[in-house]
Design a protein around this motif. Structure first.
Motif, PDB file in Angstrom:
ATOM      1  N   MET A   1      15.363   8.412 -45.085  1.00  0.00           N
ATOM      2  CA  MET A   1      14.215   9.224 -44.679  1.00  0.00           C
ATOM      3  C   MET A   1      12.964   8.353 -44.500  1.00  0.00           C
ATOM      4  O   MET A   1      12.216   8.511 -43.532  1.00  0.00           O
ATOM      5  N   ILE A   2      12.758   7.403 -45.426  1.00  0.00           N
ATOM      6  CA  ILE A   2      11.577   6.544 -45.320  1.00  0.00           C
ATOM      7  C   ILE A   2      11.652   5.669 -44.071  1.00  0.00           C
ATOM      8  O   ILE A   2      10.673   5.525 -43.323  1.00  0.00           O
ATOM      9  N   VAL A   3      12.837   5.088 -43.817  1.00  0.00           N
ATOM     10  CA  VAL A   3      12.986   4.208 -42.657  1.00  0.00           C
ATOM     11  C   VAL A   3      12.805   4.982 -41.358  1.00  0.00           C
ATOM     12  O   VAL A   3      12.124   4.530 -40.431  1.00  0.00           O
ATOM     13  N   LEU A   4      13.440   6.174 -41.285  1.00  0.00           N
ATOM     14  CA  LEU A   4      13.314   6.955 -40.061  1.00  0.00           C
ATOM     15  C   LEU A   4      11.882   7.423 -39.835  1.00  0.00           C
ATOM     16  O   LEU A   4      11.389   7.434 -38.703  1.00  0.00           O
ATOM     17  N   THR A   5      11.204   7.786 -40.914  1.00  0.00           N
ATOM     18  CA  THR A   5       9.798   8.190 -40.765  1.00  0.00           C
ATOM     19  C   THR A   5       8.937   7.028 -40.289  1.00  0.00           C
ATOM     20  O   THR A   5       8.107   7.177 -39.381  1.00  0.00           O
ATOM     21  N   TRP A   6       9.133   5.844 -40.874  1.00  0.00           N
ATOM     22  CA  TRP A   6       8.360   4.670 -40.446  1.00  0.00           C
ATOM     23  C   TRP A   6       8.665   4.320 -39.003  1.00  0.00           C
ATOM     24  O   TRP A   6       7.766   4.011 -38.213  1.00  0.00           O
ATOM     25  N   PHE A   7       9.961   4.392 -38.639  1.00  0.00           N
ATOM     26  CA  PHE A   7      10.325   4.036 -37.276  1.00  0.00           C
ATOM     27  C   PHE A   7       9.725   5.009 -36.272  1.00  0.00           C
ATOM     28  O   PHE A   7       9.209   4.622 -35.234  1.00  0.00           O
ATOM     29  N   SER A   8       9.809   6.306 -36.584  1.00  0.00           N
ATOM     30  CA  SER A   8       9.285   7.299 -35.647  1.00  0.00           C
ATOM     31  C   SER A   8       7.780   7.189 -35.502  1.00  0.00           C
ATOM     32  O   SER A   8       7.245   7.252 -34.388  1.00  0.00           O
ATOM     33  N   THR A   9       7.081   6.993 -36.624  1.00  0.00           N
ATOM     34  CA  THR A   9       5.624   6.881 -36.532  1.00  0.00           C
ATOM     35  C   THR A   9       5.210   5.605 -35.807  1.00  0.00           C
ATOM     36  O   THR A   9       4.244   5.611 -35.025  1.00  0.00           O
ATOM     37  N   SER A  10       5.953   4.512 -36.055  1.00  0.00           N
ATOM     38  CA  SER A  10       5.611   3.274 -35.346  1.00  0.00           C
ATOM     39  C   SER A  10       5.876   3.398 -33.859  1.00  0.00           C
ATOM     40  O   SER A  10       5.088   2.927 -33.031  1.00  0.00           O
ATOM     41  N   GLN A  11       6.977   4.071 -33.491  1.00  0.00           N
ATOM     42  CA  GLN A  11       7.253   4.261 -32.073  1.00  0.00           C
ATOM     43  C   GLN A  11       6.203   5.141 -31.415  1.00  0.00           C
ATOM     44  O   GLN A  11       5.764   4.880 -30.294  1.00  0.00           O
ATOM     45  N   MET A  12       5.771   6.178 -32.110  1.00  0.00           N
ATOM     46  CA  MET A  12       4.749   7.059 -31.547  1.00  0.00           C
ATOM     47  C   MET A  12       3.414   6.324 -31.414  1.00  0.00           C
ATOM     48  O   MET A  12       2.688   6.503 -30.426  1.00  0.00           O
ATOM     49  N   SER A  13       3.082   5.462 -32.398  1.00  0.00           N
ATOM     50  CA  SER A  13       1.828   4.716 -32.290  1.00  0.00           C
ATOM     51  C   SER A  13       1.892   3.699 -31.167  1.00  0.00           C
ATOM     52  O   SER A  13       0.912   3.481 -30.450  1.00  0.00           O
ATOM     53  N   VAL A  14       3.074   3.063 -30.979  1.00  0.00           N
ATOM     54  CA  VAL A  14       3.203   2.103 -29.881  1.00  0.00           C
ATOM     55  C   VAL A  14       3.087   2.802 -28.543  1.00  0.00           C
ATOM     56  O   VAL A  14       2.453   2.311 -27.601  1.00  0.00           O
ATOM     57  N   GLN A  15       3.712   3.960 -28.433  1.00  0.00           N
ATOM     58  CA  GLN A  15       3.616   4.705 -27.186  1.00  0.00           C
ATOM     59  C   GLN A  15       2.184   5.154 -26.916  1.00  0.00           C
ATOM     60  O   GLN A  15       1.751   5.238 -25.767  1.00  0.00           O
ATOM     61  N   ALA A  16       1.455   5.441 -27.976  1.00  0.00           N
ATOM     62  CA  ALA A  16       0.085   5.927 -27.777  1.00  0.00           C
ATOM     63  C   ALA A  16      -0.885   4.801 -27.472  1.00  0.00           C
ATOM     64  O   ALA A  16      -1.820   4.979 -26.683  1.00  0.00           O
ATOM     65  N   GLN A  17      -0.671   3.613 -28.089  1.00  0.00           N
ATOM     66  CA  GLN A  17      -1.650   2.555 -27.958  1.00  0.00           C
ATOM     67  C   GLN A  17      -1.162   1.397 -27.083  1.00  0.00           C
ATOM     68  O   GLN A  17      -1.912   0.461 -26.829  1.00  0.00           O
ATOM     69  N   GLY A  18       0.096   1.379 -26.668  1.00  0.00           N
ATOM     70  CA  GLY A  18       0.614   0.238 -25.914  1.00  0.00           C
ATOM     71  C   GLY A  18       0.065   0.177 -24.502  1.00  0.00           C
ATOM     72  O   GLY A  18      -0.310   1.181 -23.890  1.00  0.00           O
ATOM     73  N   ARG A  19       0.047  -1.044 -23.940  1.00  0.00           N
ATOM     74  CA  ARG A  19      -0.414  -1.254 -22.573  1.00  0.00           C
ATOM     75  C   ARG A  19       0.803  -1.339 -21.664  1.00  0.00           C
ATOM     76  O   ARG A  19       1.903  -1.681 -22.093  1.00  0.00           O
ATOM     77  N   PRO A  20       0.641  -1.066 -20.372  1.00  0.00           N
ATOM     78  CA  PRO A  20       1.773  -1.113 -19.440  1.00  0.00           C
ATOM     79  C   PRO A  20       2.251  -2.541 -19.239  1.00  0.00           C
ATOM     80  O   PRO A  20       1.512  -3.397 -18.750  1.00  0.00           O
ATOM     81  N   THR A  21       3.485  -2.809 -19.639  1.00  0.00           N
ATOM     82  CA  THR A  21       4.092  -4.125 -19.482  1.00  0.00           C
ATOM     83  C   THR A  21       5.505  -3.956 -18.935  1.00  0.00           C
ATOM     84  O   THR A  21       6.056  -2.852 -18.915  1.00  0.00           O
ATOM     85  N   SER A  22       6.082  -5.083 -18.503  1.00  0.00           N
ATOM     86  CA  SER A  22       7.454  -5.101 -18.016  1.00  0.00           C
ATOM     87  C   SER A  22       8.103  -6.376 -18.505  1.00  0.00           C
ATOM     88  O   SER A  22       7.466  -7.433 -18.604  1.00  0.00           O
TER      89      SER A  22
END
Length: 570
Positions: A37-58
């Motif tokens: 539960m802790i790992v999945l919560t950390w992973f989901s929150t980190s993915q959501m923060s990256v999606q929210a703050q990340g810049r367009p890259t390829s």
């Protein structure tokens, strides 16, 4: 001696060692669920923060291997820059000549060229903080050179033969490991499941343990073959590129938003993680409830039914609180679910009336405590011990050792005989018939003696004998006894009747057979007939007499005729 010591060490037969290992196994499951539960919560929150703050890259890849990321530069998007660079790198890696990678200056910007062709221009957007554009270009040149050299090496015939050999060996190793794991699992189950089934004090459920082990083995097998496939596809450049493309497509499909709640969007992987967290929450709450039931509630002086009621309330409360906290951590606004809750209420009102009725009935039974775990009850034609009370149904173990699942609403809608309610002491009534002429004092003492000799009959209240009535062919008595084990009432009745019959036979007291007397008397029946009926009957008698007379005359005539013919022939 060493063999015996190893056998006792690894396969103990004592119940204490088995229970300690089972508790350790259960604790490991709880810790693993919490860690997941802790790992999945950390992973989901980190993915959501990256999606929210990340810049367009390829990402620029070569033969399925990730090299580095490029950003948007002026009018050129990151995807266009990465696509152009991939084409040039593919052409360079397919060549048999060593690639020439260099850096040239153009408009004060470092430009990377491969075999004299423009690959890309390193801009300020491509450079992380604390690093110059020239330093970033040097790093990328080194990565490109190594990737092209490795790609050219993997296209040689010698490497292909070695890769095929490694692929065959990996498949054979996976097959051998698959068989070994299956054999180890079956051997472990043969030792563990019979012990758990034969020891009722362990609290282990053999079916649950077997299901858990089989599920774990299936996951291990799936992981083993998935790792083998990934390793084989990574050996060859073409399959590596294909697998990378398939993985990118799957990742994009899983991470693309499909549901929007309020200002946030959620993808398939977010929903899967949320569902996994919910099931982890249910597993953790169930384990905590079992620990509370087996460690804390068992040492209290409350009854088993009260313990089960407290455990059920704590379980549902933890699930409700954990779900609310989980949704809040996940970023869902509970107020935004008001519409969903209203729709669910309408669905419960129309489509789920039966389930809602059973749930409400279960809550009423739990709080009212009219039926508890361990009570001996009779519901219609079923009689047995209450083994389990759930939110929807009640499990009853009958006298035939058959579990009957009764809906909770039936316990409230119909009469239920609870032999153990408030007190397990109950009275049994045994009718006894003796013949007329028997001594009443002897019969009374014989019945009391039979009740006194039975160990299951309580001394207080003392057994009683009632003279019920004078029957048609017997004297009717009733033996009243009190017992504390209602489940054994039929066995106790049988034992008492055996003892009563033996004592009455020794004291020469007869048990009568049912008797019936039938008296028959001859005579004329007093019948009165009307004159018209008498006249009709007389006329009918005359007609019958005349017909019988004519019939006899015709028979005599025919007989004489036959005799004369016979004489003529002679």
């Amino acid at each position: 001696m060493l063999a015996n010591w190893n056998k006792k060490t690894w396969f103990p037969n004592s119940r204490e060692v088995f229970m300690s290992r089972f508790r350790r196994f259960r604790i490991i499951i709880i810790i693993s669920a919490i860690a997941l539960m802790i790992v999945l919560t950390w992973f989901s929150t980190s993915q959501m923060s990256v999606q929210a703050q990340g810049r367009p890259t390829s990402v620029i890849t070569l033969d399925g291997r990730r090299l580095f990321e490029v950003s948007q530069s002026g009018q050129f998007s990151a995807e266009n820059r990465a696509a152009d660079a991939k084409l040039i790198l593919k052409a360079a890696v397919r060549s048999t000549e060593p690639a020439k990678v260099e850096i040239v200056e153009s408009n004060e910007l470092p430009v990377i060229q491969v075999n004299g062709r423009h690959l890309l221009t390193v801009t300020q957007q491509d450079t992380p903080p604390g690093r110059t554009k020239q330093e970033q270009a040097q790093i990328w040149v080194q990565q490109i050179t190594e990737a092209i050299s490795q790609g050219q090496e993997e296209r040689r015939l010698g490497y292909l033969w070695r890769a095929i050999l490694f692929a065959v060996l990996s498949v054979l190793g996976a097959v051998a490991l698959h068989l070994v794991l299956g054999r180890i699992c079956r051997s472990w189950l043969r030792r563990l499941v019979p012990r758990a089934a034969n020891d009722p004090n362990t609290g282990a459920q053999p079916k649950g343990i077997e299901l858990f082990v089989q599920l774990t083995l299936s996951l291990v097998h799936a992981g083993l073959w998935l790792g083998t496939v990934i390793y084989i596809t990574d050996l060859f450049p073409l399959t590596r590129e294909w697998s990378q493309g398939i993985a990118n497509i799957l990742w994009m499909s899983l991470t693309s938003p499909i549901i929007s709640l309020g200002e946030k969007s959620y993808s398939v992987i977010n929903i899967i993680i949320l569902i996994a967290l919910f099931f982890g929450l249910v597993a953790v709450t169930g384990a905590v409830t079992n620990l509370l039931r087996s460690r804390l509630l068992r040492i209290t002086s409350v009854s088993r039914g009260v313990q089960e009621s407290i455990a059920v309330i704590i379980n549902y409360s933890l699930i409700f609180i954990g779900t609310v906290v989980l949704l809040q951590i996940w970023g869902l606004d509970i107020s935004s679910l008001a519409i969903v809750a209203s729709v669910l209420g309408v669905a419960i009102g129309f489509g789920l009336q039966g389930i809602a009725k059973e749930l409400v009935s279960g809550l009423v039974i739990t709080f009212e405590r009219s039926i508890e775990i361990g009570d001996f009850v009779q519901i219609g034609e079923f009689m047995g011990t209450v083994e389990r009370l759930t939110a929807r149904s009640t499990h009853i173990r009958t006298l035939d050792d058959i579990t009957v699942i009764v809906p909770n609403s039936r316990l409230l809608d119909k009469e239920v005989v609870n032999w153990s309610h408030r007190s397990p002491v109950s009275r049994l009534v045994l009718p006894v018939r003796v013949a007329y002429g028997s001594s009443l004092s002897i019969v009374r003492s014989a019945l009391l003696e039979a009740a006194k000799d039975n160990p299951d009959v309580l001394k207080k209240p003392a057994p009683k004998v009632w003279f019920k009535a004078f029957g048609e062919d017997s004297l009717n008595f009733q033996l009243l006894v009190w017992i504390s084990q209602p489940r054994k009432q039929f066995q106790i009745k049988s034992d008492l009747y055996f003892q009563i019959e033996e004592i009455l036979r020794h004291r020469h007291v007869q048990i009568p057979f049912p008797q019936r007397s039938l008296h028959l008397q001859s005579g004329n029946l007093p019948l009165e007939l009307s004159p018209t009926l008498e006249k009709s009957l007389s006329q009918l008698s005359e007609v019958l007499t005349a017909w019988l007379k004519n019939q006899s005359q015709s028979d005599n005539l025919n007989g004489s005729t036959k005799s004369s013919k016979n004489q003529t022939k002679q």
